[in-house]
Enzyme design. Structure first.
Site, PDB file in Angstrom:
ATOM      1  N   TYR A 288       0.818  -1.161   0.055  1.00  0.00           N
ATOM      2  CA  TYR A 288       0.301   0.047  -0.214  1.00  0.00           C
ATOM      3  C   TYR A 288       1.045   1.144   0.324  1.00  0.00           C
ATOM      4  O   TYR A 288       0.776   2.339  -0.096  1.00  0.00           O
ATOM      5  CB  TYR A 288      -1.224   0.031   1.376  1.00  0.00           C
ATOM      6  CG  TYR A 288      -2.165  -0.961   1.290  1.00  0.00           C
ATOM      7  CD1 TYR A 288      -2.129  -2.253   0.312  1.00  0.00           C
ATOM      8  CD2 TYR A 288      -2.502  -1.356   2.928  1.00  0.00           C
ATOM      9  CE1 TYR A 288      -3.183  -2.782   0.419  1.00  0.00           C
ATOM     10  CE2 TYR A 288      -3.655  -2.812   2.408  1.00  0.00           C
ATOM     11  CZ  TYR A 288      -3.798  -3.715   1.725  1.00  0.00           C
ATOM     12  OH  TYR A 288      -4.446  -4.223   1.716  1.00  0.00           O
TER      13      TYR A 288
ATOM     14  N   HIS B 105       1.378 -11.946   1.426  1.00  0.00           N
ATOM     15  CA  HIS B 105       0.486 -11.116   1.034  1.00  0.00           C
ATOM     16  C   HIS B 105      -0.559 -12.177  -0.540  1.00  0.00           C
ATOM     17  O   HIS B 105      -1.395 -12.087  -0.768  1.00  0.00           O
ATOM     18  CB  HIS B 105       0.694  -9.317   0.471  1.00  0.00           C
ATOM     19  CG  HIS B 105       0.041  -8.781   0.067  1.00  0.00           C
ATOM     20  ND1 HIS B 105      -0.098  -7.610   0.022  1.00  0.00           N
ATOM     21  CD2 HIS B 105      -1.703  -9.133   0.400  1.00  0.00           C
ATOM     22  CE1 HIS B 105      -1.395  -6.863  -0.500  1.00  0.00           C
ATOM     23  NE2 HIS B 105      -2.384  -7.594  -0.035  1.00  0.00           N
TER      24      HIS B 105
END
Length: 268
Positions: free
Chosen positions: A57, A117
């Site tokens: 992010y 992730h």
């Protein structure tokens, strides 16, 4: 707030806040950081204590700054972040360096939940990465470890070859794609399911049905969807750039869906 107990005894708030566009220009994923923590501040004021971040992010420092400047002690918060494996895996040294960057940006000595992730097509590398997470877990730096976007075959790799089973699998579970089979498999292995972007995928037809279901309870379509998920013991991490909507997402503990409601939602 309801907590869910993970397979290692750690408790996690069943609702957290997504953060992937927080603190960014235009509220856009690719936007530059604005230099403020407005959305984190609002979320804390509304009662959020669980925050979901990720290296991908590019704004872990927004989460870190927001939590640090709050009046609450670190132990009040549950912080999740993730090793960025969207372009694969570089090396053990790279993984260690990225983890240390996350700790620095989040301004903490420990992370409550650290995830891989995304899986990639190299089993030896995935096992190496998992063993690195296990090491941080054994040293107490990570309070729990898990994965994101893993399918059954990837979970089996870790379950059969690792020493510590994943505590969670963060997956897609939303209207039109409830992912029942994978959630059931997670549950059978003692792995909690976390739904990323749980309010995506709601078209006008689905919204009408959800509004009808919510009307007798005085609840919005979004609140109905989140309630459906937590009644399945699925952890949810909604995200909003509006203070009132952030607060609404937490207001789902004062009603229960009927069996008929759940059947209608499952069919969407």
């Amino acid at each position: 707030m309801k907590n869910l107990t993970l397979n290692n005894g750690i408790e996690v708030p069943i609702i957290g806040s997504g953060t992937n566009t927080y603190g960014k220009e235009g509220n856009q994923f690719a936007g530059d950081l604005r230099g403020d923590t407005q959305e984190i501040d609002w979320a804390i004021d509304s009662g959020y204590r669980h925050f979901d971040s990720a290296q991908l992010y590019g704004n872990e420092e927004v989460v870190g700054n927001g939590l640090k400047k709050s009046s609450l002690p670190r132990e009040e918060f549950f912080i999740t972040t993730k090793l960025n494996t969207f372009e694969g895996y570089v090396s053990a040294d790279w993984a260690h360096a990225e983890i240390e960057k996350s700790l620095e940006k989040l301004q903490t000595d420990s992370i409550d939940l650290f995830l891989i992730h995304k899986p990639w097509d190299n089993h030896a590398e995935m096992l190496e990465a998992w063993r690195i997470l296990e090491d941080y877990y054994n040293r107490g730096v990570f309070k729990s470890i898990g994965v994101s976007n893993f399918e059954k075959e990837h979970l089996d790799l870790l379950l059969e070859n690792g020493n510590i089973p994943p505590a969670v699998n963060q997956i897609k579970s939303q209207v039109g794609h409830w992912n029942e089979e994978l959630i059931a498999y997670n549950r059978s292995k003692g792995i909690a399911s976390v739904a990323w972007s749980p309010l995506r995928g709601i078209d006008e037809k689905a919204k009408q049905v959800l509004d009808e279901i919510g009307k007798p309870y005085g609840k919005t379509f979004a609140q109905v969807v989140l309630r459906y998920q937590i009644e399945r013991d699925v952890i949810v991490i909604p995200k909003s750039h509006h203070k009132d909507r952030q607060a609404q997402c937490l207001q789902i503990f004062d009603f229960e869906l009927t069996a008929s409601d759940r059947d209608r939602i499952a069919a969407l």
